[in-house]
Design a protein around this motif. Structure first.
Motif, mmCIF file in Angstrom:
data_model
loop_
_atom_site.group_PDB
_atom_site.id
_atom_site.type_symbol
_atom_site.label_atom_id
_atom_site.label_comp_id
_atom_site.label_asym_id
_atom_site.label_seq_id
_atom_site.Cartn_x
_atom_site.Cartn_y
_atom_site.Cartn_z
ATOM 1 N N HIS A 91 0.821 -1.205 0.000
ATOM 2 C CA HIS A 91 0.000 0.000 0.000
ATOM 3 C C HIS A 91 0.859 1.261 0.000
ATOM 4 O O HIS A 91 0.379 2.326 -0.335
ATOM 5 C CB HIS A 91 -0.929 -0.001 1.225
ATOM 6 C CG HIS A 91 -1.886 -1.151 1.201
ATOM 7 N ND1 HIS A 91 -2.892 -1.252 0.287
ATOM 8 C CD2 HIS A 91 -1.949 -2.268 1.957
ATOM 9 C CE1 HIS A 91 -3.559 -2.381 0.490
ATOM 10 N NE2 HIS A 91 -3.003 -3.018 1.499
ATOM 11 N N VAL A 92 2.104 1.102 0.419
ATOM 12 C CA VAL A 92 2.973 2.280 0.461
ATOM 13 C C VAL A 92 3.382 2.640 -0.970
ATOM 14 O O VAL A 92 3.883 1.801 -1.714
ATOM 15 C CB VAL A 92 4.240 1.977 1.302
ATOM 16 C CG1 VAL A 92 5.179 3.176 1.282
ATOM 17 C CG2 VAL A 92 3.850 1.626 2.718
ATOM 18 N N GLU A 93 3.115 3.866 -1.316
ATOM 19 C CA GLU A 93 3.461 4.332 -2.655
ATOM 20 C C GLU A 93 4.970 4.560 -2.722
ATOM 21 O O GLU A 93 5.525 5.302 -1.920
ATOM 22 C CB GLU A 93 2.708 5.640 -2.950
ATOM 23 C CG GLU A 93 2.660 6.007 -4.419
ATOM 24 C CD GLU A 93 1.788 5.080 -5.235
ATOM 25 O OE1 GLU A 93 2.145 4.841 -6.386
ATOM 26 O OE2 GLU A 93 0.758 4.607 -4.715
ATOM 27 N N LYS A 94 5.603 3.900 -3.650
ATOM 28 C CA LYS A 94 7.056 4.042 -3.750
ATOM 29 C C LYS A 94 7.433 4.673 -5.074
ATOM 30 O O LYS A 94 6.734 4.506 -6.066
ATOM 31 C CB LYS A 94 7.719 2.660 -3.635
ATOM 32 C CG LYS A 94 7.669 2.084 -2.230
ATOM 33 C CD LYS A 94 8.402 0.780 -2.170
ATOM 34 C CE LYS A 94 8.524 0.293 -0.736
ATOM 35 N NZ LYS A 94 9.239 -0.969 -0.643
ATOM 36 N N TRP A 146 16.858 3.616 -0.093
ATOM 37 C CA TRP A 146 16.595 2.405 -0.882
ATOM 38 C C TRP A 146 15.198 1.869 -0.618
ATOM 39 O O TRP A 146 14.470 1.494 -1.524
ATOM 40 C CB TRP A 146 17.656 1.344 -0.580
ATOM 41 C CG TRP A 146 17.382 0.059 -1.290
ATOM 42 C CD1 TRP A 146 16.931 -1.105 -0.740
ATOM 43 C CD2 TRP A 146 17.509 -0.189 -2.690
ATOM 44 N NE1 TRP A 146 16.781 -2.058 -1.706
ATOM 45 C CE2 TRP A 146 17.130 -1.519 -2.913
ATOM 46 C CE3 TRP A 146 17.911 0.598 -3.771
ATOM 47 C CZ2 TRP A 146 17.146 -2.096 -4.180
ATOM 48 C CZ3 TRP A 146 17.920 0.017 -5.037
ATOM 49 C CH2 TRP A 146 17.546 -1.304 -5.224
ATOM 50 N N ARG A 147 14.822 1.880 0.640
ATOM 51 C CA ARG A 147 13.514 1.312 0.998
ATOM 52 C C ARG A 147 12.347 2.199 0.547
ATOM 53 O O ARG A 147 11.217 1.731 0.478
ATOM 54 C CB ARG A 147 13.458 1.041 2.489
ATOM 55 C CG ARG A 147 14.341 -0.149 2.841
ATOM 56 C CD ARG A 147 14.111 -0.653 4.217
ATOM 57 N NE ARG A 147 14.756 -1.955 4.388
ATOM 58 C CZ ARG A 147 14.933 -2.549 5.544
ATOM 59 N NH1 ARG A 147 14.507 -1.967 6.647
ATOM 60 N NH2 ARG A 147 15.516 -3.733 5.615
ATOM 61 N N SER A 148 12.644 3.435 0.267
ATOM 62 C CA SER A 148 11.574 4.308 -0.209
ATOM 63 C C SER A 148 11.360 4.168 -1.713
ATOM 64 O O SER A 148 10.422 4.723 -2.272
ATOM 65 C CB SER A 148 11.908 5.768 0.114
ATOM 66 O OG SER A 148 13.006 6.191 -0.682
ATOM 67 N N LEU A 149 12.251 3.405 -2.321
ATOM 68 C CA LEU A 149 12.176 3.248 -3.772
ATOM 69 C C LEU A 149 11.654 1.861 -4.145
ATOM 70 O O LEU A 149 11.898 0.890 -3.431
ATOM 71 C CB LEU A 149 13.568 3.433 -4.395
ATOM 72 C CG LEU A 149 14.273 4.753 -4.095
ATOM 73 C CD1 LEU A 149 15.691 4.730 -4.644
ATOM 74 C CD2 LEU A 149 13.499 5.911 -4.717
ATOM 75 N N ALA A 150 10.954 1.831 -5.246
ATOM 76 C CA ALA A 150 10.491 0.533 -5.748
ATOM 77 C C ALA A 150 11.480 0.067 -6.799
ATOM 78 O O ALA A 150 11.460 0.539 -7.924
ATOM 79 C CB ALA A 150 9.101 0.671 -6.351
ATOM 80 N N SER A 151 12.351 -0.829 -6.368
ATOM 81 C CA SER A 151 13.390 -1.272 -7.305
ATOM 82 C C SER A 151 12.892 -2.390 -8.209
ATOM 83 O O SER A 151 13.575 -2.798 -9.136
ATOM 84 C CB SER A 151 14.611 -1.757 -6.528
ATOM 85 O OG SER A 151 14.245 -2.821 -5.692
ATOM 86 N N GLN A 152 11.685 -2.872 -7.888
ATOM 87 C CA GLN A 152 11.144 -3.978 -8.686
ATOM 88 C C GLN A 152 10.799 -3.486 -10.091
ATOM 89 O O GLN A 152 10.134 -2.468 -10.252
ATOM 90 C CB GLN A 152 9.879 -4.517 -8.005
ATOM 91 C CG GLN A 152 9.544 -5.949 -8.377
ATOM 92 C CD GLN A 152 10.510 -6.923 -7.743
ATOM 93 O OE1 GLN A 152 10.907 -6.763 -6.609
ATOM 94 N NE2 GLN A 152 10.901 -7.939 -8.491
#
Lengths: 187, 177
Positions: A120-123, B14-20
């Protein structure tokens, strides 16, 4: 007999089903298969019989259907011990899946299997091509898995300084792209 | 008015980013993974494997585990593991080894006559069995007779047995039985 002897095995004779070659192969491969299967199943509280079954599954899979799996091995691409270790791990995981089909107390399931990422956290999505696959892999090992630099260096067959350097370059790129301020004030 | 941003640590960033990646990485074969673990792949060939490993936590753990196992001395395996595995292969091959002689080939019904003429071989075996059985019978009887004739004491013994028999008969007759 051991892993070093695995590379001496006559693969053509083995694929023909030669008994002597098979016996020599079993003696050479058993310590490795045993170690990999044990390591794979170690966090699942399975008994000695399960380890034996998983190891036996590896041998069965190798010689099944006229050694079909063994024939897929290409010595030009990887050493037999490494390939065998990968196959052994796959077999152990398969056995684990079969065993886990029945109901299982939730306390017996390792936390890693129960952990669900919070979707749910927007990244912010990292644009394709900003980081190389290796940079992403190293960052994941460092921050998602919390692995040691030495472990990652061993895995990737490079020295620890190369891992640190790759990590540093990846973060510079990320910070530059997202205009983050560097906490260290420049590095 | 400028907003002051708190600098984030590397890990937080890093954790704030969606690396997927949006596109799921292709599956990695055992052979590719083994080649990658050994560092035999070129940078281009390694990239898809590294993307797949990066995307899959199970594969990430597998890679670390395998590299660790392969780098360390291996513990001894249980002996019954070897015994069980060896039993998987060998029946067909073992039969080839034990049937090396002429008699073995004859027993297994192959090779002696140069082809799979099983009906012919079976009939030969049946005749051979008949010859052996009748021969044994004749030889056994003939030997017994000739031995008896040569020794001579058998006749005397038979006679004395007959005498004994008569005595017993007389004894019972005397008692009125």
């Amino acid at each position: 007999m051991g892993v070093a002897e695995l590379n001496q095995i006559d693969l053509q004779a083995l694929a023909r089903g030669d008994k002597r070659t098979w016996d020599a192969f079993v003696a050479a491969a058993a310590p490795l298969i045993n170690a990999v299967v044990r390591r794979t199943l170690s966090s699942y509280r399975l008994g000695e019989d399960d380890v034996m079954d998983a190891a036996h599954d590896v041998f069965v899979r190798l010689c099944a259907q006229d050694f079909r799996l063994l024939r897929t091995y290409d010595p030009a691409r990887a050493g037999l011990p490494t390939w065998l270790a990968v196959v052994s791990r796959s077999c152990a995981i398969d056995l684990l899946r079969r065993r886990r089909q029945a109901t299982e107390p939730i306390d017996d399931v390792p936390e890693a299997f129960l952990g669900v990422e919070d979707r749910h956290v927007e990244k912010l999505r990292i644009p394709e091509g900003l980081l190389t696959a290796r940079q992403i892999l190293i960052l994941r090992y460092l921050y998602n898995e919390e692995r040691d630099v030495i472990e990652i260096a061993q895995l990737l067959s490079v020295d620890a300084q190369t891992i640190r350097s790759t990590h540093h370059k990846a973060l510079l790129r990320l910070r530059a792209h997202f205009r983050e301020e560097d906490p260290a004030g420049g590095g | 008015m400028a907003t002051q941003r708190t600098p984030r640590s590397d890990k937080e960033l890093w954790r704030s980013l969606a690396s997927q990646s949006v596109v799921a990485p292709a599956a990695v074969s055992d052979m590719d993974l083994a080649a990658w673990l050994e560092g035999r792949l070129s940078e281009d060939a390694a990239a898809p494997v590294e993307a797949a490993v990066a995307a899959d936590p199970t594969l990430r753990r597998a890679a670390i585990d395998l590299a660790d196992v392969l780098a360390k001395p291996l513990p001894a395996e249980p002996q019954r593991m070897v015994v069980r595995a060896r039993a998987l292969v060998g029946f067909e091959t073992g039969r080839k080894v034990t049937s090396g002689g002429l008699f073995g080939r004859w027993l297994s019904g192959r090779g002696l006559f140069g082809g799979p003429r099983q009906a012919f071989q079976k009939s030969i075996m049946a005749v051979a069995a008949l010859v052996i059985a009748s021969g044994g019978f004749v030889v056994g009887g003939g030997l017994g007779e000739s031995l008896a004739q040569r020794e001579g004491y058998s006749v005397v013994e038979t006679a004395s047995t007959a005498t004994g028999s008569n005595e017993v008969t007389e004894f019972f007759a005397g008692d009125g039985i």
